[in-house]
Design an enzyme around this catalytic site. Structure first.
Site, PDB file in Angstrom:
ATOM      1  N   ARG A 163       0.829  -1.211   0.000  1.00 31.24           N
ATOM      2  CA  ARG A 163       0.000   0.000   0.000  1.00 31.24           C
ATOM      3  C   ARG A 163       0.865   1.264   0.000  1.00 31.24           C
ATOM      4  O   ARG A 163       0.579   2.216  -0.716  1.00 31.24           O
ATOM      5  CB  ARG A 163      -0.952   0.018   1.190  1.00 31.24           C
ATOM      6  CG  ARG A 163      -2.080  -0.997   1.055  1.00 31.24           C
ATOM      7  CD  ARG A 163      -2.945  -1.025   2.275  1.00 31.24           C
ATOM      8  NE  ARG A 163      -2.112  -1.438   3.411  1.00 31.24           N
ATOM      9  CZ  ARG A 163      -2.473  -1.342   4.679  1.00 31.24           C
ATOM     10  NH1 ARG A 163      -3.631  -0.808   5.003  1.00 31.24           N
ATOM     11  NH2 ARG A 163      -1.692  -1.761   5.640  1.00 31.24           N
ATOM     12  N   ASN A 221      -6.234  -2.711   1.606  1.00 35.25           N
ATOM     13  CA  ASN A 221      -6.223  -4.173   1.644  1.00 35.25           C
ATOM     14  C   ASN A 221      -7.663  -4.670   1.680  1.00 35.25           C
ATOM     15  O   ASN A 221      -8.520  -4.061   2.315  1.00 35.25           O
ATOM     16  CB  ASN A 221      -5.499  -4.682   2.889  1.00 35.25           C
ATOM     17  CG  ASN A 221      -3.997  -4.563   2.777  1.00 35.25           C
ATOM     18  OD1 ASN A 221      -3.445  -4.366   1.709  1.00 35.25           O
ATOM     19  ND2 ASN A 221      -3.316  -4.672   3.903  1.00 35.25           N
TER      20      ASN A 221
END
Length: 91
Positions: free
Chosen positions: A18, A36
């Protein structure tokens, strides 16, 4: 302007994916977000100029480290969203 939703599958959680994506977005002037998903994938919504988007998606496909492994990227084209002005990591 190109606006896409991308589901990235593979070894993409627990490997800094990320934050790598956020950095790649910043480098390529891309707005949107990354998070996520419960199924182990990472979901990205991204918007930017065509040339920048191509560079961003290539970076995402390569992944951040040798520990990350992108197996598949499912891409969906979306309508432009004037509300996307920055890129953020969602939790």
């Amino acid at each position: 302007m190109r606006h896409v939703k991308v589901r990235v599958k593979g070894q993409v959680q627990g490997v800094g994916f990320r934050y790598f994506t956020q950095h790649a977005a910043s480098d390529n002037a891309i707005a949107g977000w990354v998070r996520n998903e419960d199924d182990g994938s990472v979901l990205i919504e991204a918007q930017g100029e065509e040339q920048n988007m191509d560079a961003f998606l290539k970076e995402v496909e390569q992944g951040p480290t040798k520990f990350a492994r992108v197996q598949d990227m499912e891409l969906t084209e979306l309508e432009e969203d004037a509300g996307l002005t920055k890129f953020e990591v969602k939790y």
